[in-house]
Design an enzyme around this catalytic site. Structure first.
Site, PDB file in Angstrom:
ATOM      1  N   CYS A 289      -2.179   4.563  41.655  1.00 54.41           N
ATOM      2  CA  CYS A 289      -2.987   4.563  42.878  1.00 54.41           C
ATOM      3  C   CYS A 289      -2.332   5.322  44.056  1.00 54.41           C
ATOM      4  CB  CYS A 289      -3.347   3.121  43.257  1.00 54.41           C
ATOM      5  SG  CYS A 289      -4.807   3.032  44.327  1.00 54.41           S
TER       6      CYS A 289
ATOM      7  N   LYS B 149       5.206   0.402  40.150  1.00 51.41           N
ATOM      8  CA  LYS B 149       4.685   1.331  41.175  1.00 51.41           C
ATOM      9  C   LYS B 149       5.730   1.565  42.271  1.00 51.41           C
ATOM     10  CE  LYS B 149       0.605   1.589  44.239  1.00 51.41           C
ATOM     11  NZ  LYS B 149      -0.547   0.796  44.720  1.00 51.41           N
TER      12      LYS B 149
ATOM     13  N   GLU C 148      -5.724  -0.194  37.940  1.00 51.21           N
ATOM     14  CA  GLU C 148      -4.647  -0.930  38.618  1.00 51.21           C
ATOM     15  C   GLU C 148      -5.087  -2.389  38.874  1.00 51.21           C
ATOM     16  OE1 GLU C 148      -4.267   0.131  42.780  1.00 51.21           O
ATOM     17  OE2 GLU C 148      -2.126  -0.334  42.802  1.00 51.21           O
TER      18      GLU C 148
HETATM   19  N1  LIG Z   1      -4.052   0.246  45.803  1.00 46.84           N
HETATM   20  C1  LIG Z   1      -3.695   1.321  46.445  1.00 46.84           C
HETATM   21  O1  LIG Z   1      -2.636   1.869  46.203  1.00 46.84           O
HETATM   22  C2  LIG Z   1      -4.657   1.842  47.476  1.00 46.84           C
HETATM   23  C3  LIG Z   1      -4.336   3.234  47.952  1.00 46.84           C
HETATM   24  C4  LIG Z   1      -5.257   3.691  49.022  1.00 46.84           C
HETATM   25  O2  LIG Z   1      -6.152   2.968  49.436  1.00 46.84           O
HETATM   26  C5  LIG Z   1      -5.073   5.039  49.583  1.00 46.84           C
HETATM   27  O3  LIG Z   1      -4.095   5.702  49.253  1.00 46.84           O
HETATM   28  O4  LIG Z   1      -5.919   5.448  50.392  1.00 46.84           O
END
Ligand SMILES: NC(=O)CCC(=O)C(=O)O
Length: 259
Positions: free
Chosen positions: A146, A111, A40
């Protein structure tokens, strides 16, 4: 089917052009793989919020161009991770790009679940609204990014749309690494699908990254797992195992809700 998970990340103040070149070289070293996946927001770092607007690019911007060329030169399906996309109306999105071996864009995914609650990505970027699957020879990818990993209904939606291989580029922090591993396995077990989750290397805006890219089979077994730094994780998958697992243990057919 051979997949290469490219666990990279910005190194300190490394300029974006240098990162793009590094990513492109790594992609081109994967000749012989079928599918190559980047993390990502690898041009900025997922937690470098102040860089999102500065580095945002149109969908068909410099990262798109270089990754399209890298996919074509290498002859692989390339999930080029995500970029900070600036849409025509000025909204930023965290957008994944998937290219075919011909270098043509096969799919893009914005996303859906933005991380940060009342700050960061959650306020700086817009939310995607579309489930995206991509048909490859012999399997179908389901795209997520993510923080999406925490939302099982998205993955069930992808499976209902035909996904058998769930691909999750991420910039997950070290602090919650246990969740990352657990959730990747949970999404594989509950959906009887492969999960390829690709973490970032390094520390972004002071947030140490978990790395630990992971490949999980449809029974939930971990096939391979990376460490912390830049690493290429190569794994061989048998797409037929998805149907075989669903036939041997047909739990998906016992769903009561949502069908
Ligand atoms: N970049 C993200 O989506 C981080 C997600 C995260 O830190 C978490 O779900 O814990």
């Amino acid at each position: 089917m051979r997949a290469s998970l490219l666990q990279i990340g910005p190194d300190g103040d490394e300029p974006v052009d240098s990162l793009r070149d590094r990513a492109s070289s790594l992609v081109q070293e994967q000749a012989g793989a079928d599918l190559v996946i980047l993390p990502e927001l690898w041009t900025t770092g997922a937690f470098a919020f102040e860089r999102f607007a500065a580095e945002a690019e149109p969908l068909r911007g410099p990262t798109y161009e270089l990754m399209a060329e890298s996919a074509r030169k290498t002859g692989v399906w390339l999930h080029a991770g995500s970029i900070p996309e600036r849409a025509e109306d000025g909204t930023l999105y965290n957008t994944s790009l998937v290219f075919g071996p011909d270098g043509e864009l096969a799919a893009s995914y914005r996303k859906m679940h933005r991380f940060g609650f009342d700050r960061g990505e959650a306020v700086l970027m817009g939310a995607g609204t579309e489930l995206v699957t991509v048909a490859l020879p012999g399997t179908t990818l389901g795209l997520a990014t993510c923080y999406d990993l925490r939302f099982p209904e998205l993955f069930r939606g992808l499976v209902d749309a035909g996904a058998e291989l769930l691909v999750v580029p991420a910039g997950w922090p070290e602090r919650r690494r246990a969740h990352w591993t657990l959730l990747a396995q949970a999404r594989a077990v509950e959906n009887q699908a492969y999960v390829l989750a690709v973490g970032s290397a390094g520390t972004h805006a002071g947030v140490p990254q978990a790395g630990h890219s992971i490949a999980v089979d449809p029974w939930g077994a971990v096939l391979a797992e990376a460490g912390h730094g830049q690493q290429v994780l190569t794994v061989d998958l048998d797409p037929a195992r998805v149907a075989a697992t669903r036939e041997e243990f047909p739990a998906l057919k016992d769903r009561v809700l949502g069908r």
